[in-house]
Write a protein that holds these residues in place. Structure first.
Motif, PDB file in Angstrom:
ATOM      1  N   LEU A 240       0.833  -1.203   0.000  1.00 24.18           N
ATOM      2  CA  LEU A 240       0.000   0.000   0.000  1.00 24.18           C
ATOM      3  C   LEU A 240       0.870   1.256   0.000  1.00 24.18           C
ATOM      4  O   LEU A 240       0.564   2.227  -0.673  1.00 24.18           O
ATOM      5  N   HIS A 241       1.921   1.259   0.815  1.00 23.10           N
ATOM      6  CA  HIS A 241       2.818   2.404   0.960  1.00 23.10           C
ATOM      7  C   HIS A 241       2.063   3.655   1.420  1.00 23.10           C
ATOM      8  O   HIS A 241       2.241   4.752   0.878  1.00 23.10           O
ATOM      9  N   VAL A 242       1.224   3.470   2.437  1.00 20.98           N
ATOM     10  CA  VAL A 242       0.526   4.600   3.041  1.00 20.98           C
ATOM     11  C   VAL A 242       1.566   5.547   3.641  1.00 20.98           C
ATOM     12  O   VAL A 242       2.501   5.120   4.318  1.00 20.98           O
ATOM     13  N   GLY A 243       1.404   6.807   3.408  1.00 24.89           N
ATOM     14  CA  GLY A 243       2.381   7.802   3.832  1.00 24.89           C
ATOM     15  C   GLY A 243       3.133   8.389   2.665  1.00 24.89           C
ATOM     16  O   GLY A 243       3.663   9.498   2.745  1.00 24.89           O
ATOM     17  N   SER A 244       3.178   7.661   1.553  1.00 26.25           N
ATOM     18  CA  SER A 244       3.787   8.169   0.327  1.00 26.25           C
ATOM     19  C   SER A 244       2.804   9.093  -0.393  1.00 26.25           C
ATOM     20  O   SER A 244       1.595   8.856  -0.402  1.00 26.25           O
ATOM     21  N   ARG A 245       3.338  10.122  -1.017  1.00 20.90           N
ATOM     22  CA  ARG A 245       2.489  11.003  -1.817  1.00 20.90           C
ATOM     23  C   ARG A 245       1.928  10.274  -3.031  1.00 20.90           C
ATOM     24  O   ARG A 245       0.943  10.723  -3.639  1.00 20.90           O
ATOM     25  N   LYS A 246       2.528   9.143  -3.367  1.00 22.38           N
ATOM     26  CA  LYS A 246       2.104   8.397  -4.537  1.00 22.38           C
ATOM     27  C   LYS A 246       1.112   7.273  -4.202  1.00 22.38           C
ATOM     28  O   LYS A 246       0.729   6.506  -5.080  1.00 22.38           O
ATOM     29  N   PHE A 247       0.750   7.158  -2.930  1.00 21.59           N
ATOM     30  CA  PHE A 247      -0.283   6.188  -2.556  1.00 21.59           C
ATOM     31  C   PHE A 247      -1.607   6.570  -3.214  1.00 21.59           C
ATOM     32  O   PHE A 247      -2.073   7.699  -3.084  1.00 21.59           O
ATOM     33  N   ARG A 248      -2.239   5.590  -3.903  1.00 21.32           N
ATOM     34  CA  ARG A 248      -3.483   5.850  -4.615  1.00 21.32           C
ATOM     35  C   ARG A 248      -4.680   5.584  -3.704  1.00 21.32           C
ATOM     36  O   ARG A 248      -5.319   4.535  -3.764  1.00 21.32           O
ATOM     37  N   ARG A 249      -4.979   6.568  -2.888  1.00 22.35           N
ATOM     38  CA  ARG A 249      -6.101   6.473  -1.963  1.00 22.35           C
ATOM     39  C   ARG A 249      -7.417   6.234  -2.719  1.00 22.35           C
ATOM     40  O   ARG A 249      -8.280   5.489  -2.266  1.00 22.35           O
ATOM     41  N   ASP A 250      -7.565   6.879  -3.874  1.00 25.15           N
ATOM     42  CA  ASP A 250      -8.812   6.746  -4.621  1.00 25.15           C
ATOM     43  C   ASP A 250      -9.048   5.311  -5.077  1.00 25.15           C
ATOM     44  O   ASP A 250     -10.169   4.788  -4.995  1.00 25.15           O
ATOM     45  N   LEU A 251      -7.981   4.632  -5.522  1.00 24.42           N
ATOM     46  CA  LEU A 251      -8.126   3.233  -5.951  1.00 24.42           C
ATOM     47  C   LEU A 251      -8.388   2.323  -4.757  1.00 24.42           C
ATOM     48  O   LEU A 251      -9.160   1.357  -4.851  1.00 24.42           O
ATOM     49  N   TRP A 252      -7.734   2.622  -3.633  1.00 25.14           N
ATOM     50  CA  TRP A 252      -7.976   1.828  -2.421  1.00 25.14           C
ATOM     51  C   TRP A 252      -9.429   1.973  -1.975  1.00 25.14           C
ATOM     52  O   TRP A 252     -10.067   1.004  -1.573  1.00 25.14           O
ATOM     53  N   GLU A 253      -9.976   3.176  -2.071  1.00 27.21           N
ATOM     54  CA  GLU A 253     -11.377   3.402  -1.711  1.00 27.21           C
ATOM     55  C   GLU A 253     -12.303   2.627  -2.654  1.00 27.21           C
ATOM     56  O   GLU A 253     -13.336   2.098  -2.231  1.00 27.21           O
ATOM     57  N   THR A 254     -11.938   2.547  -3.921  1.00 30.81           N
ATOM     58  CA  THR A 254     -12.726   1.752  -4.867  1.00 30.81           C
ATOM     59  C   THR A 254     -12.686   0.272  -4.488  1.00 30.81           C
ATOM     60  O   THR A 254     -13.694  -0.443  -4.564  1.00 30.81           O
ATOM     61  N   PHE A 255     -11.510  -0.192  -4.073  1.00 27.80           N
ATOM     62  CA  PHE A 255     -11.360  -1.574  -3.603  1.00 27.80           C
ATOM     63  C   PHE A 255     -12.231  -1.828  -2.373  1.00 27.80           C
ATOM     64  O   PHE A 255     -12.935  -2.839  -2.284  1.00 27.80           O
ATOM     65  N   LEU A 256     -12.209  -0.887  -1.427  1.00 31.93           N
ATOM     66  CA  LEU A 256     -13.039  -1.017  -0.230  1.00 31.93           C
ATOM     67  C   LEU A 256     -14.523  -1.048  -0.588  1.00 31.93           C
ATOM     68  O   LEU A 256     -15.303  -1.799   0.000  1.00 31.93           O
ATOM     69  N   ASP A 257     -14.886  -0.225  -1.548  1.00 34.63           N
ATOM     70  CA  ASP A 257     -16.275  -0.189  -1.984  1.00 34.63           C
ATOM     71  C   ASP A 257     -16.680  -1.540  -2.579  1.00 34.63           C
ATOM     72  O   ASP A 257     -17.789  -2.028  -2.355  1.00 34.63           O
ATOM     73  N   TRP A 258     -15.767  -2.144  -3.317  1.00 32.03           N
ATOM     74  CA  TRP A 258     -16.028  -3.480  -3.892  1.00 32.03           C
ATOM     75  C   TRP A 258     -16.191  -4.515  -2.784  1.00 32.03           C
ATOM     76  O   TRP A 258     -17.096  -5.349  -2.837  1.00 32.03           O
ATOM     77  N   LEU A 259     -15.330  -4.450  -1.766  1.00 31.43           N
ATOM     78  CA  LEU A 259     -15.430  -5.401  -0.658  1.00 31.43           C
ATOM     79  C   LEU A 259     -16.729  -5.237   0.126  1.00 31.43           C
ATOM     80  O   LEU A 259     -17.312  -6.219   0.596  1.00 31.43           O
ATOM     81  N   SER A 260     -17.165  -3.992   0.283  1.00 31.71           N
ATOM     82  CA  SER A 260     -18.299  -3.711   1.163  1.00 31.71           C
ATOM     83  C   SER A 260     -19.642  -3.702   0.468  1.00 31.71           C
ATOM     84  O   SER A 260     -20.659  -4.015   1.075  1.00 31.71           O
TER      85      SER A 260
END
Length: 493
Positions: A240-260
């Motif tokens: 994930l590399h949370v803390g990096s400016r290059k972390f794709r929060r938007d894609l992670w949120e899409t993944f979470l939306d798929w899971l939920s």
């Protein structure tokens, strides 16, 4: 609650916006959710016209606060399919949960390599071969053929041959591999230094010529459906590399939306998830890293990761490993996260913490989790492999680990390895699934009935990756059916 959510989503879509699960949660927590949504949309239209996917960060720009804390866990979840008489089945090999220490004595290194050699020798002996010691080979008559188990110390290129310097627990010797044997040369090109191999030799005069080389490898066992396992899925991801400016929060949120919220029948039967390291970007991992960080302390990074991971549905058991960016000792085998950092993560949900590597048994399937630091060394050593073509060659790289039956066969290069009394990087038990990360290129396939997975990354291309020509596969996870071992690589955009 469900009706309100539907109205929020429909209103956003009419205006051309997609809401992540986290954004929906914040909007629902307001006293007037629909009015709040219109306020957010008006702000985005005037101040952020480039935004299409709305996440919690965009909502915070408007100045909204969540209920009670600065973060809220979404209560919107799909209805999971009931699994009659099912209870989680997870067994963890506790050898991979310890924090190993060494004193740096020469005897520790000697014992480590002896243990590596003996473990891999035992694997080779299961082939039914009869092996000779080097000392006995040197005493054998001219013209005799023998088979050895040796550790490869060096490969020396000559005009007409390749010289292999090898050793066992009795002696060291040089073997000659003629280049006129093209098939033999191709096999030798794939051999790695420090690797334990089998070698067939013939003694002509006082020269030992190589006739064949072979790796420990794994036998073909035949993959089968396990009738004792219900239709249960596991999700594999990493980096994930949370803390990096290059972390794709938007894609992670899409993944979470798929899971939920996904209506996919497979999603309804997900019960496990593994993250194979590099949850955070860390601090001081490489020169000038601070210029690429959004959060400049590890504590901040883990606190943010805790919030992001908390949105994973509670019925999914979450298994967390570590990588080279985590605040743990860097040499393999790495211990799990310390209690200091676990407490931060456990503020929001429960986890199962394991080291790197880790061998676990989930629903009677063997899963070997390895972040993959040594993959860098293998990429540099294998012929015709480089980062710029890794998307085409990653299968070759992952297969090498299985064929060597070792997670880090090259010692002393870029991968620090502790000389523990037992070499825990030897792949003694053949896994059903090998899950790696680290190199940020996604792959899902198999080799001799072992599922091979590299789960990609959630971080955009870094400066270093651009320099070496590596194109990361961003926003990926792998879905595995534990009953049938069928595999799907999912990409979230």
């Amino acid at each position: 609650m469900e009706q309100l959510r539907k109205k929020i989503v429909e209103e956003a879509l009419r205006e051309g916006y997609h809401l992540t699960a986290g954004a929906i949660s914040i909007i629902e927590s307001q006293q007037k959710p629909l009015e709040t949504l219109r306020r957010i949309i008006n702000y985005l239209k005037t101040s952020r016209p480039d935004v299409v996917v709305v996440d919690s960060n965009h909502i915070e720009e408007v100045g909204l606060k969540t209920v009670e804390t600065d973060y809220i866990v979404s209560e919107i979840m799909i209805e999971r399919e009931p699994l009659e008489e099912w209870t989680p089945k997870i067994e963890i090999d506790d050898r991979f949960l310890r924090n190993y220490k060494i004193e740096g004595k020469i005897t520790e290194f000697q014992n480590y390599f002896k243990n590596r050699y003996m473990k891999l020798k035992n694997i080779l002996e299961k082939r039914g071969e009869s092996f000779l010691k080097i000392n006995d080979l040197l005493k054998s008559p001219k013209g005799s053929e023998s088979t050895l188990v040796v550790m490869l110390m060096e490969k020396i290129e000559k005009e007409q041959s390749v010289i292999l310097q090898v050793e066992d627990d009795t002696s060291t010797v040089k073997l000659v591999a003629p280049k006129k044997d093209n098939e033999l040369v191709r096999k030798i090109e794939r051999l790695l230094v420090d690797q334990v191999i089998g070698v067939r030799v013939v003694k002509i005069d006082n020269v030992l010529f190589v006739k064949d080389v072979f790796m420990p490898d794994v036998p073909l066992k035949g993959r089968s459906i396990n009738d004792d396992i219900p239709e249960i899925y596991i999700v594999l991801t990493s980096d994930l590399h949370v803390g990096s400016r290059k972390f794709r929060r938007d894609l992670w949120e899409t993944f979470l939306d798929w899971l939920s919220n996904s209506r996919d029948p497979e999603v309804k039967r997900i019960r496990y998830m593994v993250i194979a390291g590099d949850i955070v970007d860390g601090v001081g991992i490489f020169p000038r890293q601070d210029k690429e960080l959004e959060y400049t302390s590890v504590i901040q990074q883990i606190e943010e990761a805790a919030k992001l991971l908390s949105e994973i549905p509670r019925e999914i058991r979450l298994i967390i490993s570590v990588g080279n960016h985590e605040p743990v000792p860097k040499a393999l085998p790495q211990p799990p996260l310390s209690k200091k950092y676990r407490k931060i993560l456990e503020k929001y949900r429960e986890y199962i913490f394991v080291g790197n590597p880790a061998l676990i048994r989930v629903e009677n399937r063997n899963l070997l989790i390895y972040h993959g630091q040594s993959l860098d060394d293998i990429i540099q050593y294998l012929p015709n492999v480089s980062y710029s073509i890794l998307d085409r060659e990653i299968r070759n790289v992952l297969e090498t680990l299985i064929r060597c039956r070792h997670l880090a066969p090259i010692y002393g290069e870029n991968t620090p390895i502790l000389p523990t009394s037992e070499d825990l990087l030897v792949i003694e038990d053949i896994p059903d699934i090998l899950h790696t990360g680290h190199i940020h290129v996604a792959y899902a396939g198999s080799y001799r009935d072992v599922i091979l997975v590299n789960s990609g990354t959630w971080q955009e291309q870094t400066t270093y990756q651009r320099e070496v020509g590596l194109e990361p596969t961003v926003g990926t996870a792998v879905l595995v059916n534990l009953k049938t071992l069928s595999v799907k690589l999912k990409k979230f955009t």
